[in-house]
Every structure is written in structure tokens, then in C-alpha cells.
Design a protein around this motif. Structure first.
Motif, PDB file in Angstrom:
ATOM      1  N   GLY A  22       0.808  -1.220   0.000  1.00 29.66           N
ATOM      2  CA  GLY A  22       0.000   0.000   0.000  1.00 29.66           C
ATOM      3  C   GLY A  22       0.838   1.264   0.000  1.00 29.66           C
ATOM      4  O   GLY A  22       0.420   2.297  -0.523  1.00 29.66           O
ATOM      5  N   LEU A  23       2.031   1.169   0.554  1.00 30.36           N
ATOM      6  CA  LEU A  23       2.945   2.315   0.582  1.00 30.36           C
ATOM      7  C   LEU A  23       3.817   2.395  -0.675  1.00 30.36           C
ATOM      8  O   LEU A  23       4.563   3.357  -0.852  1.00 30.36           O
ATOM      9  N   GLY A  24       3.719   1.370  -1.519  1.00 31.65           N
ATOM     10  CA  GLY A  24       4.543   1.351  -2.719  1.00 31.65           C
ATOM     11  C   GLY A  24       5.985   0.944  -2.462  1.00 31.65           C
ATOM     12  O   GLY A  24       6.842   1.124  -3.313  1.00 31.65           O
ATOM     13  N   ASP A  25       6.264   0.389  -1.300  1.00 32.43           N
ATOM     14  CA  ASP A  25       7.604  -0.093  -0.967  1.00 32.43           C
ATOM     15  C   ASP A  25       7.675  -1.563  -1.391  1.00 32.43           C
ATOM     16  O   ASP A  25       7.451  -2.473  -0.601  1.00 32.43           O
ATOM     17  N   TRP A  26       7.970  -1.777  -2.688  1.00 34.31           N
ATOM     18  CA  TRP A  26       7.885  -3.113  -3.268  1.00 34.31           C
ATOM     19  C   TRP A  26       8.944  -4.053  -2.718  1.00 34.31           C
ATOM     20  O   TRP A  26       8.676  -5.251  -2.580  1.00 34.31           O
TER      21      TRP A  26
END
Length: 132
Positions: A22-26
Motif C-alpha cells: 500500500g505504501l509502494g515499498d515493493w
């Protein structure tokens, strides 16, 4: 009590993977999701393991690996014993499917989906865990 602690520890990894996605921290999302997949696989829960590939699809799309994202998403959605009810209800996955269709076009999306639906879960898990 020990089994319950193990279950909670495993689920915590999925929750962290979803939060990081959800935070885009893949990178973090992948790390926790792959940990979840490994633990569920060791636990013998192929249904939860297959469903977790939906998070891998989000990470792949974040890295612009669109065809691979469709393939693992198809595996998550079509695996016979999946616990995928939440997959169809989770808004990020609905948005992901729309994005992937736009990026690839309908024909390429459908071809990738068919390839993904025929993937073997055990081989995908081993490949994912070796890639770590």
C-alpha cells in the motif's frame, strides 16, 4: 498455543506485506510476502500460498513487469484451492487488473492470463524462493 503463535507470526508477515504494498515499498512488500509464502508452504497451506501471489503481482506491476504480473495474478485467482474470496474484493487488485489491461492491451493481457492459469504452484514457489 504454539500452533496459534505460529499462525499469528505467519499472518503478521502477510499484513506487513500488504501494508508495504500500500505504501509502494515493493522491496519490503516482496520480502514479507515471500516470507509468508515460504512459511505457508512449509505449513502445508497451498491455498493461502496461492493467494499470496496476488501481492507478488502488485510488486511486479510496480516494477513494470506487466506480463509477469498478469501471470502470477492469474495463478492466484484460478488456483483450485485458493482462499481467493478476498482477492476479488480488495480494491488494489481491481485497480491492478484495470491498469494491466490498459498497459498490455486486451489480447496480450488474455494471453498472459492463460499462461498464468496453467502455472504449477509448487514450481512457482520454488522459483520465487530461490530468487530471493
Amino acid at each position: 498455543a504454539s500452533a496459534q503463535r505460529d499462525f499469528m507470526r505467519i499472518d503478521a508477515r502477510l499484513a506487513l506485506a500488504m501494508a508495504y504494498a500500500g505504501l509502494g515499498d515493493w522491496d519490503s512488500a516482496r520480502r514479507y510476502n515471500r516470507d509468508f509464502i515460504r512459511l505457508q508452504w512449509e505449513w502445508g497451506d497451498s491455498a493461502s500460498t496461492a493467494s499470496a501471489f496476488a501481492l507478488e503481482a502488485l510488486a511486479l506491476a510496480g516494477d513494470r513487469q506487466y506480463e509477469n504480473a498478469v501471470e502470477v495474478l492469474a495463478l492466484a485467482f484460478t488456483y483450485p484451492r485458493t482462499v481467493g474470496g478476498w482477492l476479488k474484493k480488495w480494491p488494489p487488485l481491481a485497480r491492478l487488473q484495470a491498469q494491466l489491461k490498459r498497459e498490455l492491451g486486451a489480447a496480450s493481457y488474455e494471453a498472459a492470463w492463460k499462461r498464468g492459469a496453467s502455472l504449477q504452484l509448487d514450481l512457482m514457489i520454488v522459483g520465487l524462493l530461490v530468487e530471493r
